[in-house]
Design a protein around this motif. Structure first.
Motif, short mmCIF file in Angstrom:
data_model
loop_
_atom_site.label_atom_id
_atom_site.label_comp_id
_atom_site.label_asym_id
_atom_site.label_seq_id
_atom_site.Cartn_x
_atom_site.Cartn_y
_atom_site.Cartn_z
N SER A 137 0.86 -1.18 0.00
CA SER A 137 0.00 0.00 0.00
C SER A 137 0.89 1.24 0.00
O SER A 137 1.87 1.29 -0.76
CB SER A 137 -0.91 -0.09 1.23
OG SER A 137 -1.76 1.02 1.31
N SER A 138 0.62 2.19 0.86
CA SER A 138 1.41 3.42 0.89
C SER A 138 1.16 4.17 2.18
O SER A 138 0.07 4.05 2.77
CB SER A 138 1.03 4.31 -0.29
OG SER A 138 1.71 5.56 -0.20
N ASP A 139 2.16 4.95 2.59
CA ASP A 139 1.92 5.85 3.73
C ASP A 139 0.75 6.79 3.42
O ASP A 139 -0.02 7.15 4.31
CB ASP A 139 3.18 6.62 4.12
CG ASP A 139 3.79 7.46 2.99
OD1 ASP A 139 3.42 7.24 1.81
OD2 ASP A 139 4.63 8.31 3.28
N LEU A 180 3.06 -0.22 4.34
CA LEU A 180 2.82 1.17 3.95
C LEU A 180 4.16 1.92 3.91
O LEU A 180 4.57 2.54 4.90
CB LEU A 180 1.86 1.84 4.94
CG LEU A 180 0.43 1.28 5.00
CD1 LEU A 180 0.33 0.04 5.86
CD2 LEU A 180 -0.55 2.34 5.50
N PRO A 181 4.85 1.85 2.76
CA PRO A 181 6.15 2.52 2.68
C PRO A 181 6.01 4.00 2.35
O PRO A 181 5.10 4.41 1.63
CB PRO A 181 6.86 1.77 1.54
CG PRO A 181 5.78 1.19 0.70
CD PRO A 181 4.50 1.14 1.53
N GLY A 182 6.92 4.79 2.88
CA GLY A 182 7.07 6.17 2.43
C GLY A 182 7.96 6.20 1.20
O GLY A 182 8.05 5.21 0.45
N ASP A 185 13.23 4.56 -3.20
CA ASP A 185 13.98 4.74 -4.45
C ASP A 185 13.75 3.56 -5.40
O ASP A 185 14.35 2.50 -5.21
CB ASP A 185 15.47 4.90 -4.12
CG ASP A 185 16.31 5.03 -5.37
OD1 ASP A 185 15.75 5.34 -6.45
OD2 ASP A 185 17.55 4.82 -5.28
N THR A 186 12.86 3.77 -6.38
CA THR A 186 12.55 2.74 -7.39
C THR A 186 12.37 3.47 -8.73
O THR A 186 12.85 4.59 -8.89
CB THR A 186 11.24 2.00 -7.05
OG1 THR A 186 10.15 2.92 -7.13
CG2 THR A 186 11.29 1.40 -5.64
N TYR A 187 11.64 2.84 -9.64
CA TYR A 187 11.30 3.50 -10.92
C TYR A 187 9.93 4.17 -10.87
O TYR A 187 9.38 4.58 -11.89
CB TYR A 187 11.35 2.46 -12.06
CG TYR A 187 12.73 1.89 -12.23
CD1 TYR A 187 13.69 2.52 -13.00
CD2 TYR A 187 13.09 0.72 -11.56
CE1 TYR A 187 14.96 2.01 -13.13
CE2 TYR A 187 14.37 0.19 -11.68
CZ TYR A 187 15.31 0.84 -12.46
OH TYR A 187 16.57 0.33 -12.57
O1 NJP Z 1 7.51 1.18 -8.59
P1 NJP Z 1 8.17 0.69 -9.96
P2 NJP Z 1 7.65 0.63 -7.08
N1 NJP Z 1 0.08 -4.83 -14.57
O2 NJP Z 1 7.61 1.61 -10.99
C1 NJP Z 1 4.37 -3.18 -12.32
C2 NJP Z 1 4.12 1.34 -3.91
N2 NJP Z 1 4.76 2.50 -3.31
O3 NJP Z 1 8.48 -0.58 -7.01
O4 NJP Z 1 4.23 -4.21 -15.84
C3 NJP Z 1 1.09 -5.52 -14.04
O5 NJP Z 1 9.65 0.57 -9.83
C4 NJP Z 1 5.61 -2.82 -13.10
O6 NJP Z 1 5.92 -3.81 -14.07
P3 NJP Z 1 5.62 -3.71 -15.67
C5 NJP Z 1 3.52 1.61 -5.28
O7 NJP Z 1 2.28 2.28 -5.20
C6 NJP Z 1 5.91 3.01 -3.83
O8 NJP Z 1 8.00 1.78 -6.23
O9 NJP Z 1 6.64 -4.66 -16.26
N3 NJP Z 1 2.16 -4.95 -13.46
C7 NJP Z 1 6.68 -2.86 -12.02
O10 NJP Z 1 7.13 -4.18 -11.80
C8 NJP Z 1 3.38 0.20 -5.80
O11 NJP Z 1 2.16 -0.37 -5.39
C9 NJP Z 1 6.50 4.15 -3.25
O12 NJP Z 1 5.80 -2.28 -16.07
C10 NJP Z 1 2.21 -3.61 -13.45
C11 NJP Z 1 5.94 -2.39 -10.78
O13 NJP Z 1 4.52 -2.55 -11.05
C12 NJP Z 1 4.55 -0.54 -5.15
O14 NJP Z 1 5.04 0.31 -4.13
C13 NJP Z 1 5.89 4.75 -2.16
C14 NJP Z 1 1.20 -2.81 -13.99
C15 NJP Z 1 6.21 -0.94 -10.45
O15 NJP Z 1 7.56 -0.78 -10.18
C16 NJP Z 1 5.69 -0.88 -6.09
O16 NJP Z 1 6.11 0.29 -6.79
C17 NJP Z 1 4.73 4.24 -1.66
C18 NJP Z 1 0.10 -3.48 -14.58
N4 NJP Z 1 -0.92 -2.81 -15.13
C19 NJP Z 1 4.18 3.10 -2.24
N5 NJP Z 1 1.53 -1.51 -13.83
C20 NJP Z 1 7.76 4.76 -3.78
N6 NJP Z 1 8.47 4.12 -4.71
O17 NJP Z 1 8.14 5.86 -3.30
C21 NJP Z 1 2.71 -1.49 -13.19
O18 NJP Z 1 4.14 4.84 -0.63
N7 NJP Z 1 3.14 -2.75 -12.96
#
Ligand code: NJP
Length: 235
Positions: A137-139, A180-182, A185-187
């Motif tokens: 989820s998320s903060d 619930l992460p804040g 550093d990802t994409y």
């Molecule tokens: O982001 P990113 P995170 N169907 O962009 C996939 C939460 N979060 O790791 O489909 C299937 O590096 C996409 O894969 P692809 C955030 O809300 C983050 O940070 O190949 N898959 C990739 O593997 C999310 O729920 C922060 O493009 C789909 C991945 O999702 C979770 O952390 C803060 C898709 C995204 O990787 C992971 O995000 C926070 C689809 N329709 C919560 N669309 C933060 N980074 O600061 C996307 O509070 N993906």
């Protein structure tokens, strides 16, 4: 302990770190996302850790992709013990500048996707009387930020789904928790993992550790949620 996991958003970012952490903890991992070459790379890391990896290409918003993925993983291992709903997208702009299609897409990926995966996986978990669902989820699934209308709505909704489902399946032996992460550093939201401007943010590995802590809780205990922030984040 749990032996098998299905992880969405497994192709990069937090998902990649969770995949490797689960494998290192001894679980076979089914990897779901859209980008197959990224999934193949992550599968290589899971196998290097000595576990079985299953690459499942699909979009979390497409029910046929979700059902097929769950069927494939269950056919290979007999059971999915752990479901990690991690796939998610960000969208940050003033509410009135959000296009209707952007709004729908954020709700579809971040909320309907986890619903579809829960719907497909939970019956098997109930039948076996065990299982763990982890929502990433998320903060801001608990407090709001300006420019976050669609994103916050999707994560507040995910919190509601998490809490309802927990009440429905607890007595059947199935656990439901949320991380619930804040700022991590990802994409996420078009950024690049490793960008030096995010040096002080949480790392994907920090979030993966929280997932492992939840999955490793003893059978009589469930961890409802873990919220974590980088020390530099004000909230
Ligand atoms: O982001 P990113 P995170 N169907 O962009 C996939 C939460 N979060 O790791 O489909 C299937 O590096 C996409 O894969 P692809 C955030 O809300 C983050 O940070 O190949 N898959 C990739 O593997 C999310 O729920 C922060 O493009 C789909 C991945 O999702 C979770 O952390 C803060 C898709 C995204 O990787 C992971 O995000 C926070 C689809 N329709 C919560 N669309 C933060 N980074 O600061 C996307 O509070 N993906």
């Amino acid at each position: 302990g749990y032996r098998t996991a299905l992880l969405t958003g497994a192709s990069r970012g937090i998902g990649e770190a969770v995949a490797v952490a689960l494998a290192e903890a001894g679980l076979d991992v089914a990897l779901f996302a859209r980008n197959e070459s990224d999934l193949a790379r992550v599968a290589g890391r899971v196998r290097a850790a000595g576990r079985d990896a299953l690459v499942l290409a699909g979009d979390v918003t497409r029910e046929e992709d979700v059902v097929r993925a769950v069927r494939e993983a269950e056919a290979r291992w007999g059971a999915i013990d752990v479901l990690v709903n991690n796939a998610g997208i960000g969208l940050f702009k003033p509410t009135w500048e959000v296009a209707a299609d952007e709004w729908r897409r954020v709700l579809d990926v971040n909320l309907t996707g986890p619903f579809l995966f829960c719907k497909a996986v939970v019956p098997g978990m109930i039948a076996r009387g065990r299982g763990q669902i982890v929502m990433i989820s998320s903060d801001v699934g608990r407090r709001t930020i300006p420019d976050g209308a669609a994103y916050c709505a999707s994560k507040f909704g995910l919190q509601a789904l998490t809490e309802v489902l927990r009440k429905e399946v607890r007595a059947k032996g199935v656990k439901v928790g949320a991380i619930l992460p804040g700022m991590t550093d990802t994409y996420f939201a078009g950024s690049v993992q490793g960008d030096p401007r995010k040096a002080d943010w949480l790392k994907a590995d920090d979030v993966a550790r929280a997932v492992l802590a939840m999955v490793a809780a003893p059978p009589h205990a469930q961890i409802d949620e873990i919220m974590l922030h980088p020390m530099i984040q004000e909230y």
